[in-house]
Write a protein that holds these residues in place. Structure first.
Motif, PDB file in Angstrom:
ATOM      1  N   ALA A  35       1.041   3.217 -16.068  1.00 40.31           N
ATOM      2  CA  ALA A  35       0.656   1.517 -16.229  1.00 40.31           C
ATOM      3  C   ALA A  35       1.826   0.446 -15.907  1.00 40.31           C
ATOM      4  N   LEU A  36       2.807   0.617 -15.996  1.00 36.09           N
ATOM      5  CA  LEU A  36       3.130  -0.515 -16.143  1.00 36.09           C
ATOM      6  C   LEU A  36       3.753  -0.606 -14.149  1.00 36.09           C
ATOM      7  N   PHE A  37       3.555   0.411 -13.739  1.00 33.52           N
ATOM      8  CA  PHE A  37       3.378   0.024 -12.448  1.00 33.52           C
ATOM      9  C   PHE A  37       2.453  -0.470 -11.943  1.00 33.52           C
ATOM     10  N   LEU A  38       1.334   0.222 -12.176  1.00 32.30           N
ATOM     11  CA  LEU A  38      -0.264  -1.015 -11.666  1.00 32.30           C
ATOM     12  C   LEU A  38       0.195  -2.566 -12.007  1.00 32.30           C
ATOM     13  N   VAL A  39       1.055  -2.918 -13.293  1.00 30.85           N
ATOM     14  CA  VAL A  39       0.577  -4.485 -13.474  1.00 30.85           C
ATOM     15  C   VAL A  39       1.570  -4.872 -12.725  1.00 30.85           C
ATOM     16  N   LEU A  40       2.795  -4.229 -12.572  1.00 28.79           N
ATOM     17  CA  LEU A  40       3.635  -4.726 -11.083  1.00 28.79           C
ATOM     18  C   LEU A  40       2.960  -4.481  -9.772  1.00 28.79           C
ATOM     19  N   VAL A  41       1.946  -3.850  -9.267  1.00 31.42           N
ATOM     20  CA  VAL A  41       1.766  -3.925  -8.255  1.00 31.42           C
ATOM     21  C   VAL A  41       0.767  -4.958  -8.246  1.00 31.42           C
ATOM     22  N   GLY A  42      -0.132  -5.288  -9.675  1.00 34.16           N
ATOM     23  CA  GLY A  42      -0.976  -6.098  -9.577  1.00 34.16           C
ATOM     24  C   GLY A  42      -0.233  -7.279  -9.434  1.00 34.16           C
ATOM     25  N   ILE A  51       1.115  -1.137  -0.047  1.00 32.44           N
ATOM     26  CA  ILE A  51       0.305   0.106   0.044  1.00 32.44           C
ATOM     27  C   ILE A  51       0.890   1.216   0.164  1.00 32.44           C
ATOM     28  N   LEU A  52       1.991   1.239   0.922  1.00 25.60           N
ATOM     29  CA  LEU A  52       3.098   2.242   1.320  1.00 25.60           C
ATOM     30  C   LEU A  52       3.377   2.778  -0.386  1.00 25.60           C
ATOM     31  N   LEU A  53       3.715   1.684  -1.394  1.00 23.13           N
ATOM     32  CA  LEU A  53       4.333   1.680  -2.750  1.00 23.13           C
ATOM     33  C   LEU A  53       3.627   1.825  -3.025  1.00 23.13           C
ATOM     34  N   LEU A  54       2.626   2.266  -3.302  1.00 23.18           N
ATOM     35  CA  LEU A  54       1.234   1.896  -4.199  1.00 23.18           C
ATOM     36  C   LEU A  54       0.650   3.607  -4.296  1.00 23.18           C
ATOM     37  N   LEU A  55       1.233   3.733  -2.885  1.00 28.61           N
ATOM     38  CA  LEU A  55       0.290   5.258  -2.360  1.00 28.61           C
ATOM     39  C   LEU A  55       1.861   6.549  -3.531  1.00 28.61           C
ATOM     40  N   ALA A  56       2.738   5.629  -3.074  1.00 27.49           N
ATOM     41  CA  ALA A  56       4.571   7.265  -2.997  1.00 27.49           C
ATOM     42  C   ALA A  56       4.230   7.123  -4.136  1.00 27.49           C
ATOM     43  N   THR A  57       4.823   5.361  -4.922  1.00 32.18           N
ATOM     44  CA  THR A  57       4.556   5.315  -6.338  1.00 32.18           C
ATOM     45  C   THR A  57       4.107   5.720  -7.324  1.00 32.18           C
ATOM     46  N   GLY A  58       2.764   5.232  -7.186  1.00 33.71           N
ATOM     47  CA  GLY A  58       1.785   5.766  -7.975  1.00 33.71           C
ATOM     48  C   GLY A  58       1.415   6.975  -8.033  1.00 33.71           C
TER      49      GLY A  58
END
Lengths: 664, 176
Positions: free
Chosen positions: B11-18, A316-323
């Protein structure tokens, strides 16, 4: 009482971080100076509070307060003081406190040294830094609180993993974290610049010293880590392409690229969107590394605190920061003004190539590390990707990188003269050929890759030397004048030379030990002699002993070469009764160009003699010597006074808005 | 620069998080659920030693047995090795080995130096059988019950407390 103070301080730090992440941001948006200024106070306060928490936890370890769960799990009253202290960060919870401490330290550093930043940019940098702090403090308080008490209080603790009871490991995580967390500032600068909608040469000049600090620390941390693996694990290797090692290599590769592309922003006002993206990605890779090591997604020889619940939190941290960072980038990057033009053959061109190769190398390592995970989630198969994959993919990318490395600094900005640059590298090319021939003479044609490797090492090293010689016009003007020129060179130039030469030295070490290692595993009795790579190892005696929290069996080897005394080696086997674990302490005799490395194993099956492993590692010390030279280069660059000057150069003269310039 | 390109990293990052999220739902220290309590995969491996015995599915029936995946190049395997020796010698547990992606002569040397706790050892030269078993990395240890079903999987080197807390109790229970 003290642990409660630590706990309370963490909560206060969270509140201060929330203030730091919001008030200066709003202040910057509204142009309210007082609100912006509050960011500084909050950053200092956060450092003070996290520092208090860290001190409280350290105190609990030092006095062996076994009412604290974290101390029980990771310490023991009989442990030497050094490892009681290093035990603070030798576990998940404690290492997070150290992590947040560094984060607060970097935040406070911007508040302290950022006097020459425009107030709004500084406020936004501090704001973003505060947001990261909020995330990590919530994560810590919610899932990884180090101050939880236990009742009833146990009589003694479980001890720190004996493998971690080593000076090398006691001090390598702090440097690693200093590197990881240092890249958070590059991230904060990038996010702040995107919010401001402006990246100019001054921005490059502010980002670069902080990136240099992080990069130097990370280089030192990785170097110390591999050195620890080499002498403590007792298997004679220094790099395993293990997910945890890759986790530190990924931000290093991206950080190295960032360091170079920021130069282009600073000097030429170009590559801006790319550099901002790289700054976001570098810190992302630090976070991904944290996630991989702690979530249990990948298992590794030395992953610790595997816990899916924490994995979710870090994700979640990663998602918030990098996202958040990447979304900001997607929406705002087009507002960054396009900068200077350059020809393909130019200093910028070489740096772009450097960035491409480093990014691809980074992607390759990332894929190699994550592939088992991807395969698992798609097919349910579980596999591991080993060293052969990385050797086959990573090494070929390093060859052109090193080839360009020597040429790049000799090219002029904007439009370079390739023939001229190569001409000035004649001497380096000649010495490179001599080195390869020498290696050929000593070790023969096989393996061919080793000769390529030696060529890379020599080219990197002598290329760097040649560049320096060229700058001071060595042998073209009287020596005295060359000396004056050398003294007058900017520190940054010295830094480049040192770092590039250091990489050359390190490559030589890597190649030497990978290609020409000699290894012997055998059973030896007292008085037996083994012959390895021209050295005779005689096992003289094995003695038992007892030290602090472990017992020992210590062997004594007499090493001689052609009848002449070389060294006495004392490898050791240690038994830690509390952890019920055995460790081996390799004995290493280092000469300038090789290591003699001996390990005393268990008594052999037949009951007589000991299993002994002896290695001859050609050039291996150069790996770490090279790493130290690279770090030195980073520090010398950092001392360049340009970094401490105010940077009003382009801020005053705003470029006309629609100056038509093609894409970077 | 087309603005859409700027969204590519996101978008690539979202795939990675997935992928990370999917990865999190799986516990790497457990077998994929499909294999737990299932019969061991069908396989047949040649021996490591010239006159030794290889390992095949049929060998894993009739008695509770341990299958340990190891390699001479694997550092943690050396760390756990004394424990396997103890299991075989002192606890009388039957242990079979799968030498994973290891040259037979290297495996032989490894065993000659450190001792051989294995009854049978199969040489999995290309790692194919490792894939069948779902081997994630070496070392790895499986407990197979008398009917030849996989009952437990341990990833990574065995530690003394693993033996006392998990491996031995489970073996004793299965032997009842």
């Amino acid at each position: 009482m003290i642990p409660e103070i630590g706990h309370y301080a963490l909560v206060l730090a969270l509140l201060l971080a929330i203030v730091q992440s919001s008030v200066p941001m709003i202040g910057a948006a509204r142009g309210n100076a007082a609100w912006m200024e509050l960011g500084r106070t909050a950053a200092y306060g956060q450092l003070l509070m996290v520092g208090t928490a860290f001190a409280a936890l350290t105190y609990a370890y030092v006095v062996s307060d076994f009412s604290v769960l974290n101390v029980v799990q990771n310490s023991h009253s009989a442990k030497p003081m050094l490892y009681k202290v290093s035990g603070v960060w030798g576990n998940h919870e404690g290492s997070l406190v150290l992590w947040v401490l560094m984060l607060a330290l970097f935040g406070a550093a911007v508040a302290w040294f950022g006097g020459n930043l425009p107030p709004s940019l500084k406020a936004r940098v501090l704001g973003v830094q505060g947001m990261i702090g909020v995330g990590f403090l919530i994560f810590m308080l919610a899932t990884s609180n180090p101050f939880i008490r236990v009742f009833p209080v146990p009589a003694d603790g479980n001890d720190l993993n004996p493998l971690l009871q080593d000076p090398g490991l006691a001090f390598h995580p702090p440097f690693l974290y200093l590197g990881y967390v240092g890249f958070s500032l590059a991230f904060s600068f990038a996010a702040a610049a995107l919010i401001e909608g402006r990246v100019d040469p001054a921005w490059g000049r502010w980002v670069r010293p902080w990136t240099l600090v992080a990069w130097s620390s990370l280089t030192l941390g990785i170097g110390m880590g591999s050195w620890w693996a080499y002498y403590e694990l007792g298997w004679g290797g220094w790099w395993f392409w293990d997910p945890v090692e890759n986790a530190s290599l990924l931000p290093w590769l991206a950080g190295t690229a960032l360091l170079h592309s920021a130069i282009v922003v600073e000097k030429r006002d170009a590559l801006k969107t790319w550099t901002v993206l790289l700054a976001i990605l570098t810190f992302t890779l630090s976070l991904v590394g944290t996630f991989l090591v702690r979530s249990g997604v990948l298992t590794s020889v030395h992953a610790f605190a595997v816990d899916p619940e924490r994995g979710v939190a870090i994700l979640i941290l990663l998602l918030l920061a990098t996202g958040g960072g990447l979304l900001l980038y997607a929406m705002r990057a087009s507002s960054l003004k396009v900068g200077g033009l350059f020809a393909p053959v130019s200093r910028e061109g070489a740096l772009v190539l450097n960035n491409l190769l480093l990014s691809v190398a980074c992607a390759v390592v990332l894929i190699g590390t994550l592939y088992p995970l991807l395969l698992d989630s798609m097919t349910g198969q579980k596999i591991s990707v080993g060293a052969p994959f990385f050797n086959a993919t990573f090494v070929p990318l390093m060859i052109p990188l090193v080839a360009v490395m020597a040429v790049g600094p000799l090219l002029a900005w904007k439009r370079g003269d390739l023939a001229g640059a190569l001409g000035r590298l004649k001497f380096a090319a000649l010495v490179t050929v001599v080195c390869v021939l020498w290696a050929l003479y000593i070790n023969g044609v096989k393996p061919v890759m080793a000769l390529v490797g030696i060529a890379m090492a020599a080219w990197a090293f002598f290329g760097a030397v040649a560049e320096l010689a060229d700058r001071v016009k060595l042998f073209r003007i009287p020596l005295g004048q060359s000396w004056d020129r050398a003294k007058g060179l900017p520190r940054g130039a010295w830094g480049t030379t040192l770092s590039h030469a250091g990489l050359g030295i390190a490559i030589a070490g890597m190649v030497g030990t990978s290609a020409w290692l000699t290894e012997d595993i055998r059973v030896m009795n007292i008085g037996d002699t083994a012959s390895v790579a021209g050295y005779e190892f005689t096992l003289e005696k094995v003695e038992s002993g007892r030290v602090d929290n472990y017992t020992t069996e210590t062997g004594t080897f007499l090493v001689s070469s052609g009848g002449d005394f070389v060294a006495r080696l004392h490898p050791e086997q240690r038994w830690y009764p509390v952890a019920r674990m055995e460790t081996t302490e390799a004995a290493i005799h280092t000469t300038f160009y090789s290591d003699l490395y001996a390990v005393l194993g268990d008594r052999s099956e037949q009951g007589e003699g000991w299993v002994v492993r002896i290695y001859h590692h050609p050039l291996v010390p150069w790996i770490w010597f090279g790493a130290i030279v690279m770090v030195l280069g980073g520090l010398v660059s950092l001392s360049d006074r340009r970094f401490r000057l105010g940077v009003p150069v382009r801020r005053a003269a705003k470029a006309p808005a629609a100056a038509a310039q093609p894409a970077e | 620069m087309p603005r859409l390109i700027l969204f590519v990293p996101f978008a690539l990052f979202l795939v990675l998080v997935g992928y990370f999220a999917v990865g999190l739902t799986r516990d790497p220290s457990e077998l994929p659920s499909a294999l737990i309590d299932q019969p061991v995969p069908q396989f047949e491996l040649p021996p490591v030693q010239e006159n030794g015995q290889g390992l095949a599915t049929a060998d894993l029936k009739g008695g509770v047995q341990l299958v340990n995946v190891f390699a001479s190049w694997c550092a943690p395997c050396r760390i756990e090795h004394p424990l396997l020796m103890r299991l075989a010698k002192e606890e009388g547990v039957t242990i079979h080995g799968i030498a994973y992606k290891d040259k037979p002569q290297d495996s032989q040397r490894f065993l000659a130096q450190l001792g051989n706790p294995y009854q049978r050892i199969g040489a999995d030269l290309d790692g194919r059988i490792g894939i069948e078993w779902g081997v994630y990395g070496v070392p790895e240890t499986y407990i197979v019950d008398a009917e030849g079903r996989i009952r437990y999987r341990h990833v990574g080197p065995l530690m003394p407390f693993d033996l006392d807390e998990k491996i031995l109790p489970l073996i004793r229970e299965l032997q009842k």
